[in-house]
Structure formats: C-alpha cells, structure tokens
Design a protein around this motif. Structure first.
Motif, PDB file in Angstrom:
ATOM      1  N   ARG A   1       0.843  -1.200   0.000  1.00 60.65           N
ATOM      2  CA  ARG A   1       0.000   0.000   0.000  1.00 60.65           C
ATOM      3  C   ARG A   1       0.880   1.253   0.000  1.00 60.65           C
ATOM      4  O   ARG A   1       1.908   1.294   0.657  1.00 60.65           O
ATOM      5  CB  ARG A   1      -0.880  -0.014   1.248  1.00 60.65           C
ATOM      6  N   SER A   2       0.481   2.235  -0.758  1.00 57.48           N
ATOM      7  CA  SER A   2       1.234   3.489  -0.926  1.00 57.48           C
ATOM      8  C   SER A   2       2.647   3.240  -1.453  1.00 57.48           C
ATOM      9  O   SER A   2       3.555   4.026  -1.214  1.00 57.48           O
ATOM     10  CB  SER A   2       1.290   4.269   0.398  1.00 57.48           C
TER      11      SER A   2
ATOM     12  N   ARG B   1      -0.253   2.626 -10.703  1.00 57.33           N
ATOM     13  CA  ARG B   1      -0.244   4.054 -10.338  1.00 57.33           C
ATOM     14  C   ARG B   1      -1.355   4.784 -11.083  1.00 57.33           C
ATOM     15  O   ARG B   1      -2.080   5.591 -10.507  1.00 57.33           O
ATOM     16  CB  ARG B   1       1.102   4.680 -10.705  1.00 57.33           C
TER      17      ARG B   1
ATOM     18  N   LYS C   1      -4.601   4.088  -9.512  1.00 56.08           N
ATOM     19  CA  LYS C   1      -4.625   4.312  -8.059  1.00 56.08           C
ATOM     20  C   LYS C   1      -4.834   3.030  -7.250  1.00 56.08           C
ATOM     21  O   LYS C   1      -5.513   3.016  -6.212  1.00 56.08           O
ATOM     22  CB  LYS C   1      -5.660   5.366  -7.689  1.00 56.08           C
TER      23      LYS C   1
ATOM     24  N   SER D   1      -3.684   2.462  -3.412  1.00 57.17           N
ATOM     25  CA  SER D   1      -4.425   3.122  -2.327  1.00 57.17           C
ATOM     26  C   SER D   1      -4.941   2.122  -1.296  1.00 57.17           C
ATOM     27  O   SER D   1      -5.432   2.519  -0.241  1.00 57.17           O
ATOM     28  CB  SER D   1      -5.601   3.920  -2.902  1.00 57.17           C
TER      29      SER D   1
END
Length: 192
Positions: free
Chosen positions: A53-54, A129, A132, A135
């Motif tokens: 995540r992230s 990316r 998204k 996320s």
C-alpha cells in the motif's frame, strides 16, 4: 470507493481471521515446514520483497515452492521446471500462501486486495499508479486472480484491481475469500 466503516470492518476481519487461522492451522503449518525442508534443499519459507500500500515495500512470506537458487521473478515468468514436485501440490491447493497470514496480521496485506507485485515489475507498477491501485493493502487473493488475470497483462490487471477498489465492501470480500477457498482462480500461475 471504500468508506471508513468498511475499512475498519475489513481490518477487524483481517486481524481476527488471520489470528484464528494461525492458531487453528499451526499443526498444518508445522507439517508443511517439515515437508518442504525434506522435499528439496533450502529453507521452508520463501521471503520476497513486494510493493505494498502506498508503494511501501514489504517482505512477503510464502512456503518455498521452487528449487533453491531459482531466479527471483513473478509467477507468470517462472518456468515449470523450477517448481518442486511438492511445490506443485502446494500451489494447486494454495497452501504456499498460508504464511501470508503473518503479513495480514502485521497490516502489510489483507485477505482480499490486489496481489502484491515485485519492485522489478515496472509495467505493473506504472499501470497500478495510473489506476490508483496502491491506495489499498495488497491481498492474499483478489478479484483479478479469481478472474484469471495475472501480472503478464499489467493494464488489464490494474483495471480489474481498480474495479475491485471501486466496489470493495466487506461482503464482497467474504464472497471472494469463499470463492478462493472453493478453488477458483488461476491468476499468477507459473508458466507451463
């Protein structure tokens, strides 16, 4: 999009189910450790850096299914000859994924989410990316995996992951977990 209540419920489920799974399955896990170590040279566990995540890297824990010294590649790039006979069985029944319950407990993964990719899979990272996908926490199983979409098709994978994120909810996750337990899904399979 996933709301705060669903996120909290999902995390609570992850913690409770992973804890219970590790307790109940501990005899199975111990037997598998012994079998993997006896079946071929090398350790029982396979530790591999993945993108979480992230885009935070973490170490994904699995049972080793390939011969020691096999190249560090994504499953779809792995030659069938690299997989040990026991490894083939572990993969067929998804038993190689059981140590990822530790990743779930540590908050690096969830039961359901996009399968985590390798840092070297630049096309997958770029597509994710764009949609998204980073996320959310990656999962042991996911919608794309159950639909047979693997990392060899980064754009299709990212789109399926984005569809999951848009519709994500506790009950959808339960359905996806039950579908996985029922044997559905072929994503991330090793090359034939």
């Amino acid at each position: 999009m996933v709301n705060s209540f669903n996120r909290s419920l999902k995390r609570l489920f992850d913690i409770c189910a992973a804890s219970l799974g590790l307790i109940v399955l501990s005899p199975v896990l111990l037997i598998l450790v012994v079998l993997v170590r006896r079946s071929s040279p090398g350790g029982a566990l396979f530790l591999q850096e993945r993108v979480g995540r992230s885009e935070v890297p973490f170490v994904c824990i699995k049972f080793r299914t390939m011969a020691a010294g096999s190249p560090n590649v994504g499953s779809h790039d792995a030659a069938s000859s690299w997989i040990t006979p026991l490894g083939r069985k572990l993969r067929a029944y998804k038993l190689d994924e059981l140590p990822q319950l530790i990743n779930v407990l540590r908050g690096e993964m969830s039961f359901v989410g996009p399968r985590p990719c390798l840092p070297s899979q630049h096309d997958v990272i770029a597509a994710r990316r764009k949609f998204k996908v980073f996320s959310v926490r990656p999962g042991i199983t996911g919608l794309a995996q159950l639909q047979g979409i693997d990392m060899s098709t980064p754009e299709a994978l990212a789109q399926a992951d984005a569809r999951y994120i848009q519709k994500a909810g506790f009950w959808q996750d339960i359905v996806l977990v039950l579908s996985t337990l029922a044997g559905r899904g072929t994503g991330d399979a090793a090359a034939k």
